[in-house]
Design an enzyme around this catalytic site. Structure first.
Site, mmCIF file in Angstrom:
data_model
loop_
_atom_site.group_PDB
_atom_site.id
_atom_site.type_symbol
_atom_site.label_atom_id
_atom_site.label_comp_id
_atom_site.label_asym_id
_atom_site.label_seq_id
_atom_site.Cartn_x
_atom_site.Cartn_y
_atom_site.Cartn_z
ATOM 1 N N ASP A 1 0.712 -0.967 0.077
ATOM 2 C CA ASP A 1 -0.106 -0.164 0.198
ATOM 3 C C ASP A 1 1.007 1.269 -0.171
ATOM 4 O O ASP A 1 2.086 1.273 0.214
ATOM 5 C CB ASP A 1 -0.909 -0.126 1.212
ATOM 6 N N ASP B 1 -0.292 5.164 0.620
ATOM 7 C CA ASP B 1 -0.772 6.133 1.743
ATOM 8 C C ASP B 1 -0.871 5.540 3.304
ATOM 9 O O ASP B 1 -1.284 4.806 3.396
ATOM 10 C CB ASP B 1 -2.153 6.723 1.171
ATOM 11 N N GLY C 1 -10.290 6.576 -1.189
ATOM 12 C CA GLY C 1 -10.372 7.461 -2.409
ATOM 13 C C GLY C 1 -10.787 8.800 -2.195
ATOM 14 O O GLY C 1 -11.786 9.216 -1.234
ATOM 15 N N GLY C 2 -10.185 9.658 -2.863
ATOM 16 C CA GLY C 2 -10.133 11.208 -2.575
ATOM 17 C C GLY C 2 -11.736 11.633 -3.037
ATOM 18 O O GLY C 2 -12.304 12.448 -2.404
ATOM 19 N N ALA D 1 -8.003 19.757 -8.358
ATOM 20 C CA ALA D 1 -7.196 20.710 -7.701
ATOM 21 C C ALA D 1 -6.367 20.147 -6.570
ATOM 22 O O ALA D 1 -5.266 20.661 -6.441
ATOM 23 C CB ALA D 1 -8.198 21.948 -7.156
ATOM 24 N N LYS D 2 -7.068 19.066 -5.740
ATOM 25 C CA LYS D 2 -6.450 18.613 -4.684
ATOM 26 C C LYS D 2 -5.083 17.847 -5.205
ATOM 27 O O LYS D 2 -4.112 17.870 -4.403
ATOM 28 C CB LYS D 2 -7.569 17.750 -3.870
ATOM 29 N N THR E 1 -5.116 2.740 -3.512
ATOM 30 C CA THR E 1 -6.335 3.564 -3.884
ATOM 31 C C THR E 1 -6.219 4.835 -4.441
ATOM 32 O O THR E 1 -7.128 5.311 -4.935
ATOM 33 C CB THR E 1 -7.329 3.714 -2.563
ATOM 34 N N SER F 1 -4.707 8.081 -6.740
ATOM 35 C CA SER F 1 -4.465 8.225 -8.055
ATOM 36 C C SER F 1 -3.126 7.966 -8.643
ATOM 37 O O SER F 1 -2.039 8.243 -7.733
ATOM 38 C CB SER F 1 -4.623 9.717 -8.062
#
Ligand code: XBP
Ligand code: MG
Length: 261
Positions: A18, A20, A61-62, A93-94, A132, A134
């Site tokens: 993983d 994050d 997920g964002g 944008a994030k 998860t 991007s």
């Protein structure tokens, strides 16, 4: 002969990581900061505090996290007619802010990660990523935090490459298919209960390295739970499971974990 067969079946061939919270503290130092910057850019009065973000991490997920926030915390917020475009723009944008933070060199790898990746590679283990987040985030993180690190990984499975995100097993199953390996030959590395559920559902033995957001979560089923991978001069703390006389995670310990010893 039967013993030989069993030993062969359990030979460790690949490590699946993983990203994050596992490779780096990207949630606290990257994603959270980037979400808030994107909200400010859009003129929104949303400000996610650290404790709220810990709760929002119950959704992976964002884009999914923004939608969850709206549903759970902002029933008052007037829904834009094109809600998915609104969320997609905020998320883009994030991502831009996240990439900026990473390129500034503000997000190092967690202790022990660089050492273990190098050691694993040298000992012939194959490396992969199941996340998860991007793809652009993963690429940027590795390029900045570990020059040359990207090429260590044979498979990088990220973001929307599968429709169902963790805790669904899909992303791990995708990696296993790409590696052409059965789960008995791999170990997964996770930092969260949702990630662990995903890996276990793909029948992967899993080592958990907790962090500030996840330390109190339920890690039943993990092969080993530690506070980090550890280093020779900074040993890990074992929170659950059996690490024998190991003081840090190395290839020898991983082989033992897979064999169930
Ligand atoms: C990670 C995530 C990611 C990041 C955001 O989960 O849930 O959402 O917070 O990434 P895991 P994106 O560590 O279990 O893979 O904004 O790029 O989706
Ligand atoms: Mg994680």
């Amino acid at each position: 002969m039967v013993r030989d067969l069993v030993r062969k079946m359990k030979r460790l061939e690949a490590l699946i990581f993983d990203v994050d919270g596992t490779l780096a503290e990207t949630e606290r130092d990257g994603h959270l900061v980037a979400f808030n910057r994107a909200f400010a850019d859009a003129g929104l009065d949303w400000q996610w505090e650290d404790s709220l973000y810990g709760e929002l991490l119950s959704v992976t997920g964002g884009k999914e996290r923004i939608l969850y926030y709206l549903d759970r915390y902002r029933p008052d917020f007037p829904r834009p007619r094109a809600l998915s475009d609104f969320v997609a723009n905020l998320h883009a944008a994030k991502t831009k802010h996240f990439l900026q933070l990473v390129s500034e060199g503000g997000i190092p790898l967690r202790p022990g990660v660089k050492r273990l990746l190098g050691e694993a590679k040298r000992s012939g283990l194959r490396l992969a990523i199941a996340t998860t987040a991007s793809p652009a985030n993963v690429t940027a993180l590795l390029e900045n935090a570990l020059p040359g690190g990207l090429s260590l990984f044979e498979v990088i499975a990220a973001g929307d490459v599968v429709p169902a995100k963790k805790p669904a097993p899909d992303i791990y199953n995708y990696v296993l298919r790409e590696l052409k390996l059965s789960p008995e030959r791999c170990l997964a590395f996770e930092d969260s209960a949702l990630g662990l559920r995903s890996a276990l559902a793909a029948r992967l033995k899993t080592l958990v390295t907790v962090n500030g957001y996840t330390a109190g979560q339920d890690f039943a089923g993990a092969a080993l739970v530690v506070d980090g991978l550890g280093e020779p001069e900074a040993p890990f703390r074992v929170l659950a499971g059996e690490a024998g006389d190991a003081a840090y995670v190395d290839a020898a310990l991983l082989h033992k974990l897979l064999a169930g010893a």
